[in-house]
Design an enzyme around this catalytic site. Structure first.
Site, PDB file in Angstrom:
ATOM      1  N   TYR A  69      18.461  60.976   4.743  1.00 25.50           N
ATOM      2  CA  TYR A  69      17.145  60.326   4.780  1.00 25.50           C
ATOM      3  C   TYR A  69      16.044  61.277   4.336  1.00 25.50           C
ATOM      4  CZ  TYR A  69      17.511  61.763   9.790  1.00 25.50           C
ATOM      5  OH  TYR A  69      17.717  62.419  10.967  1.00 25.50           O
ATOM      6  N   LYS A  91      13.336  66.810   7.532  1.00 23.10           N
ATOM      7  CA  LYS A  91      14.485  67.189   6.691  1.00 23.10           C
ATOM      8  C   LYS A  91      14.077  67.214   5.214  1.00 23.10           C
ATOM      9  CE  LYS A  91      17.803  67.340   9.948  1.00 23.10           C
ATOM     10  NZ  LYS A  91      18.466  68.575  10.380  1.00 23.10           N
TER      11      LYS A  91
HETATM   12  P1  NAP Z   1      23.569  68.676  18.587  1.00 18.61           P
HETATM   13  O1  NAP Z   1      24.898  69.092  19.137  1.00 18.61           O
HETATM   14  O2  NAP Z   1      22.621  67.964  19.499  1.00 18.61           O
HETATM   15  O3  NAP Z   1      22.907  69.977  17.975  1.00 18.61           O
HETATM   16  C1  NAP Z   1      21.567  70.270  18.024  1.00 18.61           C
HETATM   17  C2  NAP Z   1      21.454  71.736  18.424  1.00 18.61           C
HETATM   18  O4  NAP Z   1      20.103  72.157  18.251  1.00 18.61           O
HETATM   19  C3  NAP Z   1      21.824  71.973  19.882  1.00 18.61           C
HETATM   20  O5  NAP Z   1      22.760  73.041  19.952  1.00 18.61           O
HETATM   21  C4  NAP Z   1      20.508  72.385  20.532  1.00 18.61           C
HETATM   22  O6  NAP Z   1      20.759  73.371  21.530  1.00 18.61           O
HETATM   23  C5  NAP Z   1      19.757  72.972  19.343  1.00 18.61           C
HETATM   24  N1  NAP Z   1      18.305  72.894  19.531  1.00 18.61           N
HETATM   25  C6  NAP Z   1      17.567  71.781  19.769  1.00 18.61           C
HETATM   26  N2  NAP Z   1      16.278  72.118  19.916  1.00 18.61           N
HETATM   27  C7  NAP Z   1      16.206  73.466  19.733  1.00 18.61           C
HETATM   28  C8  NAP Z   1      15.130  74.401  19.754  1.00 18.61           C
HETATM   29  N3  NAP Z   1      13.865  74.013  19.976  1.00 18.61           N
HETATM   30  N4  NAP Z   1      15.407  75.713  19.533  1.00 18.61           N
HETATM   31  C9  NAP Z   1      16.690  76.113  19.306  1.00 18.61           C
HETATM   32  N5  NAP Z   1      17.731  75.276  19.273  1.00 18.61           N
HETATM   33  C10 NAP Z   1      17.493  73.966  19.494  1.00 18.61           C
HETATM   34  O7  NAP Z   1      23.738  67.737  17.325  1.00 18.61           O
HETATM   35  P2  NAP Z   1      24.637  67.858  15.988  1.00 18.61           P
HETATM   36  O8  NAP Z   1      25.073  66.486  15.654  1.00 18.61           O
HETATM   37  O9  NAP Z   1      25.672  68.931  16.119  1.00 18.61           O
HETATM   38  O10 NAP Z   1      23.552  68.278  14.892  1.00 18.61           O
HETATM   39  C11 NAP Z   1      23.636  69.491  14.162  1.00 18.61           C
HETATM   40  C12 NAP Z   1      22.859  69.369  12.863  1.00 18.61           C
HETATM   41  O11 NAP Z   1      23.437  68.346  12.032  1.00 18.61           O
HETATM   42  C13 NAP Z   1      21.393  68.991  13.018  1.00 18.61           C
HETATM   43  O12 NAP Z   1      20.618  69.696  12.078  1.00 18.61           O
HETATM   44  C14 NAP Z   1      21.372  67.526  12.687  1.00 18.61           C
HETATM   45  O13 NAP Z   1      20.095  67.064  12.246  1.00 18.61           O
HETATM   46  C15 NAP Z   1      22.404  67.490  11.578  1.00 18.61           C
HETATM   47  N6  NAP Z   1      22.961  66.165  11.312  1.00 18.61           N
HETATM   48  C16 NAP Z   1      23.787  65.589  12.226  1.00 18.61           C
HETATM   49  C17 NAP Z   1      24.321  64.347  11.963  1.00 18.61           C
HETATM   50  C18 NAP Z   1      25.244  63.699  12.927  1.00 18.61           C
HETATM   51  O14 NAP Z   1      25.554  62.508  12.745  1.00 18.61           O
HETATM   52  N7  NAP Z   1      25.756  64.409  13.934  1.00 18.61           N
HETATM   53  C19 NAP Z   1      23.992  63.671  10.768  1.00 18.61           C
HETATM   54  C20 NAP Z   1      23.134  64.280   9.861  1.00 18.61           C
HETATM   55  C21 NAP Z   1      22.631  65.538  10.147  1.00 18.61           C
HETATM   56  P3  NAP Z   1      19.857  73.500  22.861  1.00 18.61           P
HETATM   57  O15 NAP Z   1      19.822  72.158  23.495  1.00 18.61           O
HETATM   58  O16 NAP Z   1      20.639  74.532  23.634  1.00 18.61           O
HETATM   59  O17 NAP Z   1      18.526  74.011  22.434  1.00 18.61           O
END
Ligand code: NAP
Ligand code: COA
Length: 280
Positions: free
Chosen positions: A148, A163
């Site tokens: 997106y 993003k």
């Molecule tokens: P996730 O497990 O919720 O990962 C997000 C991570 O960001 C968590 O480890 C969280 O750790 C950390 N985080 C959040 N706020 C933060 C802050 N202020 N400072 C430092 N760390 C912070 O979700 P995920 O699915 O693995 O996502 C990983 C990446 O993939 C992201 O960039 C997401 O946008 C991208 N993505 C995911 C999908 C999907 O479908 N899963 C699709 C497209 C893109 P804490 O809570 O410990 O801070």
């Protein structure tokens, strides 16, 4: 990638949000490839669980509680990396926050929360990593984005805008920092079920089915499939690739807006005809 020879110093990779989900899967593959790791995020519990898994794979792991929205905390994070490892070869800007909300209902603080994590955090970490990455030469950054960024993100205007900014940052830094031996790329995952997204995004089985239906490969991806793309982009086989965005999404973004003659209804039934008007 073959592991480094016994006497060569081990390379070091930092993954923000490396304690959970896709970030942890990236850490697992880089640990297998012989990297020592730094993981940084807010929650000590996420960091402790992630570090335990990664250490079991033989990596040395430094975990540093950090809010990437705070440039002071980010600077201290990279000072720790210099003190503890004295080098940095890879930065993966993976930390993110997201929640579905209609644009008209999003408060300024909600907007700032997501822009702060995704866009500010990616810039603050890249900027603070620069001296170490320049010294390493042959180093690279991978930013985790989403399609997106260049399509539309109805329901996630904050994340889509952030993003998009990260895609722009990826291209600009790739050009500015090429002369310093730093490659900068991005990976764009399709839908992947992680603890974070199950809590924040894929909140019903009906929604999960609808998302699957919109993916040409008709399934969610796995965190490991995304991590394999990061492994490629930071590795020797990608040594002439910079400024690129690699989708790992089962064809999801290509499916958007494409008329599918063999799967009627896959893209919804909304008519593109203007609303009918009664004659004046
Ligand atoms: P996730 O497990 O919720 O990962 C997000 C991570 O960001 C968590 O480890 C969280 O750790 C950390 N985080 C959040 N706020 C933060 C802050 N202020 N400072 C430092 N760390 C912070 O979700 P995920 O699915 O693995 O996502 C990983 C990446 O993939 C992201 O960039 C997401 O946008 C991208 N993505 C995911 C999908 C999907 O479908 N899963 C699709 C497209 C893109 P804490 O809570 O410990 O801070
Ligand atoms: N709908 C509408 N607004 C919401 C919301 C939701 N589901 N969740 C949070 N907000 C708003 C809050 O109301 C607040 O705004 P306000 O002060 O005007 O009320 C603002 O966002 C900040 O919320 P807060 O909980 O203080 O932020 P935080 O900094 O503690 O957390 C988030 C950041 C909101 C992004 C949180 O969802 C998070 O930590 N996410 C990380 C995990 C994640 O999102 N994983 C998926 C990655 S793709």
């Amino acid at each position: 990638m073959p592991s480094a020879s016994r006497d060569a110093p081990r390379k070091v990779a930092m993954i923000t949000g490396g304690g959970t989900g896709i970030g942890r899967a990236i850490g697992e593959l880089l640990a297998e490839d012989g990297y020592d790791l730094v993981i940084a995020s807010r929650s000590p519990q996420h960091l402790a669980e992630g570090a335990e898994t990664l250490r079991e794979l033989g990596a040395r792991v430094l975990s540093v509680p950090t809010d990437v929205r705070d440039p002071g905390q980010v600077d201290r994070l990279f000072e720790r990396v210099r003190e503890e490892y004295g080098r940095l070869d890879v930065l993966v800007n993976n930390a993110a926050g997201n929640f579905p909300v209609r644009a008209e209902d999003l408060s300024p603080n909600g907007w700032r929360a997501v822009l702060g994590i995704v866009l500010d955090g990616t810039f603050f970490c890249s900027r603070a990593a620069f001296p170490l990455l320049r010294e390493a030469r042959g180093s690279s950054i991978v930013n985790i984005v989403a399609a997106y960024a260049w399509l539309a993100g109805p329901g996630t205007v904050h994340s889509a805008a952030a993003k998009a900014g990260v895609v722009s940052l990826t291209r600009t830094l790739a050009v500015e920092w090429a002369r310093h031996g730093i490659r900068v790329n991005a990976v764009s995952p399709g839908p992947v079920r992680t603890e974070g997204t199950d809590r924040q995004l894929w909140t019903s089985e009906e929604l999960v089915k609808r998302i699957e239906h919109g993916v040409p490969m008709a399934r969610f991806g796995t965190a490991e499939e995304v991590a394999q793309a990061v492994r490629f982009l930071v590795g020797p086989h990608a040594s002439y690739i910079t400024g690129q965005v690699l989708p790992v999404d089962g064809g999801q973004w290509l499916g958007r807006g494409v008329m599918d003659f063999f799967d009627e209804g896959a893209h919804g039934n909304a008519s593109s005809a203007p609303p009918s008007r009664s004659p004046d």
